[in-house]
Scaffold this motif. Structure first.
Motif, mmCIF file in Angstrom:
data_model
loop_
_atom_site.group_PDB
_atom_site.id
_atom_site.type_symbol
_atom_site.label_atom_id
_atom_site.label_comp_id
_atom_site.label_asym_id
_atom_site.label_seq_id
_atom_site.Cartn_x
_atom_site.Cartn_y
_atom_site.Cartn_z
ATOM 1 N N LYS A 278 56.664 -39.137 -9.507
ATOM 2 C CA LYS A 278 55.904 -37.942 -9.185
ATOM 3 C C LYS A 278 56.123 -36.883 -10.252
ATOM 4 O O LYS A 278 57.120 -36.897 -10.979
ATOM 5 C CB LYS A 278 56.297 -37.413 -7.805
ATOM 6 C CG LYS A 278 57.726 -36.876 -7.692
ATOM 7 C CD LYS A 278 58.005 -36.385 -6.271
ATOM 8 C CE LYS A 278 59.437 -35.856 -6.143
ATOM 9 N NZ LYS A 278 59.701 -35.367 -4.770
ATOM 10 N N VAL A 279 55.158 -35.917 -10.307
ATOM 11 C CA VAL A 279 55.228 -34.794 -11.233
ATOM 12 C C VAL A 279 55.297 -33.530 -10.390
ATOM 13 O O VAL A 279 54.536 -33.380 -9.418
ATOM 14 C CB VAL A 279 54.005 -34.757 -12.166
ATOM 15 C CG1 VAL A 279 54.133 -33.621 -13.169
ATOM 16 C CG2 VAL A 279 53.853 -36.086 -12.895
ATOM 17 N N ILE A 280 56.236 -32.621 -10.757
ATOM 18 C CA ILE A 280 56.429 -31.428 -9.937
ATOM 19 C C ILE A 280 56.320 -30.182 -10.803
ATOM 20 O O ILE A 280 56.460 -30.228 -12.026
ATOM 21 C CB ILE A 280 57.787 -31.457 -9.214
ATOM 22 C CG1 ILE A 280 58.944 -31.475 -10.235
ATOM 23 C CG2 ILE A 280 57.890 -32.655 -8.292
ATOM 24 C CD1 ILE A 280 60.320 -31.388 -9.598
ATOM 25 N N GLY A 281 56.041 -29.080 -10.144
ATOM 26 C CA GLY A 281 55.969 -27.787 -10.810
ATOM 27 C C GLY A 281 56.205 -26.695 -9.800
ATOM 28 O O GLY A 281 56.006 -26.878 -8.581
ATOM 29 N N LYS A 282 56.620 -25.539 -10.269
ATOM 30 C CA LYS A 282 56.900 -24.432 -9.367
ATOM 31 C C LYS A 282 55.633 -24.000 -8.638
ATOM 32 O O LYS A 282 54.586 -23.781 -9.251
ATOM 33 C CB LYS A 282 57.489 -23.271 -10.165
ATOM 34 C CG LYS A 282 57.967 -22.122 -9.292
ATOM 35 C CD LYS A 282 58.591 -21.023 -10.129
ATOM 36 C CE LYS A 282 59.089 -19.875 -9.250
ATOM 37 N NZ LYS A 282 59.680 -18.778 -10.053
ATOM 38 N N ASP A 283 55.761 -23.904 -7.314
ATOM 39 C CA ASP A 283 54.647 -23.487 -6.448
ATOM 40 C C ASP A 283 53.460 -24.438 -6.538
ATOM 41 O O ASP A 283 52.319 -24.039 -6.277
ATOM 42 C CB ASP A 283 54.195 -22.055 -6.799
ATOM 43 C CG ASP A 283 55.315 -21.045 -6.630
ATOM 44 O OD1 ASP A 283 56.141 -21.222 -5.713
ATOM 45 O OD2 ASP A 283 55.364 -20.079 -7.428
ATOM 46 N N GLN A 284 53.713 -25.696 -6.927
ATOM 47 C CA GLN A 284 52.645 -26.686 -7.017
ATOM 48 C C GLN A 284 52.931 -27.836 -6.054
ATOM 49 O O GLN A 284 54.086 -28.183 -5.789
ATOM 50 C CB GLN A 284 52.541 -27.250 -8.448
ATOM 51 C CG GLN A 284 52.242 -26.211 -9.515
ATOM 52 C CD GLN A 284 50.903 -25.548 -9.323
ATOM 53 O OE1 GLN A 284 49.893 -26.228 -9.111
ATOM 54 N NE2 GLN A 284 50.885 -24.228 -9.374
ATOM 55 N N LYS A 285 51.851 -28.414 -5.536
ATOM 56 C CA LYS A 285 51.980 -29.582 -4.682
ATOM 57 C C LYS A 285 52.329 -30.794 -5.551
ATOM 58 O O LYS A 285 51.723 -31.007 -6.602
ATOM 59 C CB LYS A 285 50.669 -29.822 -3.933
ATOM 60 C CG LYS A 285 50.748 -30.947 -2.908
ATOM 61 C CD LYS A 285 49.431 -31.085 -2.167
ATOM 62 C CE LYS A 285 49.498 -32.212 -1.139
ATOM 63 N NZ LYS A 285 48.198 -32.377 -0.427
ATOM 64 N N ASP A 286 53.329 -31.562 -5.121
ATOM 65 C CA ASP A 286 53.745 -32.719 -5.920
ATOM 66 C C ASP A 286 52.586 -33.687 -6.118
ATOM 67 O O ASP A 286 51.779 -33.931 -5.209
ATOM 68 C CB ASP A 286 54.894 -33.468 -5.239
ATOM 69 C CG ASP A 286 56.173 -32.641 -5.198
ATOM 70 O OD1 ASP A 286 56.199 -31.567 -5.831
ATOM 71 O OD2 ASP A 286 57.131 -33.075 -4.531
ATOM 72 N N ALA A 287 52.521 -34.251 -7.337
ATOM 73 C CA ALA A 287 51.557 -35.319 -7.632
ATOM 74 C C ALA A 287 52.348 -36.598 -7.808
ATOM 75 O O ALA A 287 53.253 -36.657 -8.637
ATOM 76 C CB ALA A 287 50.772 -34.993 -8.895
ATOM 77 N N ARG B 171 48.690 -28.203 -16.138
ATOM 78 C CA ARG B 171 49.178 -27.021 -16.846
ATOM 79 C C ARG B 171 50.326 -26.312 -16.132
ATOM 80 O O ARG B 171 51.153 -25.663 -16.767
ATOM 81 C CB ARG B 171 48.033 -26.046 -17.110
ATOM 82 C CG ARG B 171 47.364 -25.491 -15.875
ATOM 83 C CD ARG B 171 46.204 -24.564 -16.251
ATOM 84 N NE ARG B 171 45.467 -24.108 -15.080
ATOM 85 C CZ ARG B 171 44.461 -24.767 -14.527
ATOM 86 N NH1 ARG B 171 44.074 -25.929 -15.054
ATOM 87 N NH2 ARG B 171 43.845 -24.299 -13.467
ATOM 88 N N ASN B 172 50.414 -26.397 -14.828
ATOM 89 C CA ASN B 172 51.491 -25.716 -14.100
ATOM 90 C C ASN B 172 52.620 -26.659 -13.679
ATOM 91 O O ASN B 172 53.504 -26.275 -12.917
ATOM 92 C CB ASN B 172 50.918 -25.020 -12.858
ATOM 93 C CG ASN B 172 49.989 -23.869 -13.239
ATOM 94 O OD1 ASN B 172 50.257 -23.124 -14.180
ATOM 95 N ND2 ASN B 172 48.891 -23.730 -12.516
ATOM 96 N N TYR B 173 52.551 -27.903 -14.148
ATOM 97 C CA TYR B 173 53.588 -28.887 -13.836
ATOM 98 C C TYR B 173 54.545 -29.009 -15.022
ATOM 99 O O TYR B 173 54.121 -29.004 -16.177
ATOM 100 C CB TYR B 173 52.967 -30.246 -13.511
ATOM 101 C CG TYR B 173 52.226 -30.267 -12.189
ATOM 102 C CD1 TYR B 173 52.866 -30.702 -11.038
ATOM 103 C CD2 TYR B 173 50.898 -29.851 -12.105
ATOM 104 C CE1 TYR B 173 52.196 -30.732 -9.818
ATOM 105 C CE2 TYR B 173 50.221 -29.862 -10.893
ATOM 106 C CZ TYR B 173 50.873 -30.313 -9.753
ATOM 107 O OH TYR B 173 50.210 -30.328 -8.566
#
Length: 603
Positions: A1-10, A53-55
């Protein structure tokens, strides 16, 4: 998975057996490939797409076939990978360890060595050129056989090769290792031709210099030994040796004589020392005698003084004692006292006289001893000077003459040695001159044994038949390291069949390894193996009329989820509903309204 602040995990979950990610173009299928490759130590980071871009961080969990779980984390712009032995859901609560993304031959603390350790290939050596130079295997080598992107899948070059010609030898060595289980450790490496020639030329220059020095030395020796006869030198050496031996014998005799005189000197000194000690003690005794005589005189004088005293007080009570009371006692005691005092005085005087005579005798003896000591010292010094000033100089002179003659004799003998050395150097010069003209030996790549390549080809044929590809015979070409289908090289087929054949080649290699207990990651990621394939128009005379794509999926879907194999297909071609039930399947719709749009969730 790919994560980022305030982002839903992909993210995606893959299982053992066949996994298919199918969907429309531009939904992130090839991007998934880039993520996996990047997490496996790839240097090229995933494409910078708008959805990402946000991840900032990629996480990937690996389950080994012996039931261990590892979760890895890597930032998009980081050269380090962090991992913990845990499930991906618990990663944030665990303490992590750092691995470098790039392999370092000096340090095993990198993702490559870690993954190789899981596959059983850590520390294996691969040949890198025709000179048998080897290096340690990297997981990036292995990745070329299990991570195939959409451009490589249709490539005309062998599935084992990359587009870097410099890596051709190492890629052949890797394939041989996978098939045979034998690496190239222990090969005898040959030097680089340029370095080899440079060393030979350097050796030839050194030989020439040595020849010049030895020839110069021969000329100098000839000048020094021009009129010398070897036998005459031996006679002179014998003459001086005999003279030196005589001097040595005399030295030994005189040294024995000197040693005996020294012992006598030591004995005389010891006697004088004893005489001095006794004299010292006798002087003390004489002083004691004189003290005793003075004491007796003092007592006598004291007695006379007391006799003149008329009144005496009692020493006990202090009462005056009348002289008449003690007259009788005084007369008797005084007489005895005088007799005793006189006797002791005479006795001391007698002893004093005897002592004086003894001391005089000792002084005479000391004088005699000193005279003897002086004479012995003169004898000792005379012998010592004779040895030092007469005998030893003769020995040194004769020794110098002998050494000079021996040196000349050595020079004459050295001429023969120098001639032999010059002859050997001339032979060595010819040897290296011939080596310089030779073409340096190069080892061809080790060829696969026929039985191994036949077993591998058998697995390829099984797959192609399961996929309903029509052919008569598949062969392994040991010159191209690729397969020929019915005598036609794989590269000469259209890109659709090239992709099918390449997939068969790589999946067959993985199956071959598991069947023959050879090391392999037992993971295969194929990007678009079916997209380029278009079947021919069919007629009643065609040998097949079914879609190869369907048989392709059907064959691979039969790999059990309990097996030790994992295949991930990223495709535009959708498998049938029957097949979907047997596999792990994810559909990217590319439609914002229905289904999952793509890898990244819609904002």
């Amino acid at each position: 998975k790919v994560i980022g602040k305030d982002q839903k995990d992909a993210g995606l979950v893959f299982d053992k057996g066949l996994n298919v990610i199918e969907g429309a173009s531009d939904t992130g299928k090839s991007y998934i490939f880039q993520l996996i490759d990047y997490m496996f130590g790839g240097s090229k980071k995933p494409k910078n797409i708008g959805e990402a871009r946000n991840y900032t961080e990629i996480r990937m969990q690996i389950n080994t076939y012996d039931n261990k779980k590892y979760t890895f984390s890597r930032q998009f712009d980081d050269n380090n990978v962090y991992y913990a032995e845990t499930d991906i859901s618990d990663f944030d609560s665990k303490q992590t360890k750092k691995l470098r993304a790039k392999k370092d031959p000096r340090d095993d603390n990198n993702i490559s060595c870690f993954l190789l350790g899981l596959t059983g290939l850590e520390g294996k050596k691969l040949k890198i050129n025709a000179r048998n130079v080897t290096r340690e295997i990297s997981f990036r080598d292995v990745a070329t056989l299990c991570l195939i992107d959409e451009s490589d899948i249709i490539s005309e070059i062998s599935p084992i090769y990359t587009n870097n010609l410099m890596d051709k030898t190492v890629e052949e060595s890797l394939f041989k290792l996978m098939i045979s289980g034998r690496d190239d450790d222990g090969l005898e490496a040959y030097e680089d031709p340029k370095i080899f020639k440079s060393k030979i030329n350097g050796r030839l220059e050194l030989i020439d210099e040595m020849l010049r020095e030895k020839e110069k030395l021969i000329t100098e020796i000839n000048k020094q030994t021009r009129d010398l006869d070897f036998d005459e030198l031996n006679l002179k050496i014998e003459e001086f040796t005999n003279a030196m031996n005589m001097s040595h014998n005399l030295v030994q005799e005189k040294e024995v004589e000197r040693e005996n005189i020294w012992k006598e000197i030591e004995a005389l000194r010891s006697q004088l020392k004893q005489n001095e000690e006794l004299s010292f003690r006798f002087k003390l005794l004489d002083k004691h005698y004189k003290s005793d005589l003075s004491r007796l005189d003092f007592i006598n004088e004291g007695n006379q003084v007391i006799n003149q005293i008329k009144q005496i007080n009692c020493p006990t009570c202090g009462t005056l004692i009348k002289s008449g009371q003690i007259a009788g006692y005084k007369e008797i005691n005084e007489k005895e006292f005088n007799i005793s005092l006189t006797a002791e005085s005479k006795n001391i005087q007698l002893k004093q006289k005897e002592l004086e005579e003894t001391m005089n005798q000792m002084n005479v003896e000391a004088g005699i001893l000193n005279i003897s000591l002086s004479e012995k010292m003169k004898q000792f010094e005379s012998i010592d000077q004779y040895i030092a000033n007469k005998l030893k100089p003769n020995i040194n002179i004769n020794n110098s003459r002998i050494l000079e003659l021996l040196n000349k004799k050595t020079l004459i003998s050295k001429l023969d040695v120098l001639k032999v050395e010059i002859n050997n150097l001339a032979k060595e010069k010819k040897y290296y001159g011939d080596k310089l003209k030779e073409k340096q030996k190069k080892e061809p790549s080790a060829q696969l044994e026929n039985n191994l390549s036949d077993k591998f080809v058998s697995e390829v044929e099984k797959l192609l038949r399961e996929w309903h590809v029509v052919f008569k015979k598949v062969e392994f070409d040991k010159t191209t390291y690729d397969i020929n289908i019915d005598n036609k090289p794989r590269k000469d087929h259209g890109k659709g069949l090239r992709a099918i054949y390449r997939s068969a080649f790589l999946i067959a290699l993985m199956k071959y390894c598991i069947l023959n207990d050879k090391a392999h990651p037992f993971l295969m990621v194929l990007d678009s193996p079916l997209t380029a394939y278009k079947k021919h128009d069919t007629t009643k005379e065609d040998e097949y009329d079914e879609d190869i794509q369907n048989y392709f999926y059907d064959s691979l879907s039969k790999i059990s989820k309990d097996s030790s194999l994992q295949i991930i297909i990223l495709e535009n071609i959708e498998p049938s509903q029957v097949i979907k039930k047997r596999i792990t399947f994810e559909h990217f719709s590319g439609n914002k309204i229905s289904g999952r749009y793509g890898f990244y969730p819609l904002e």
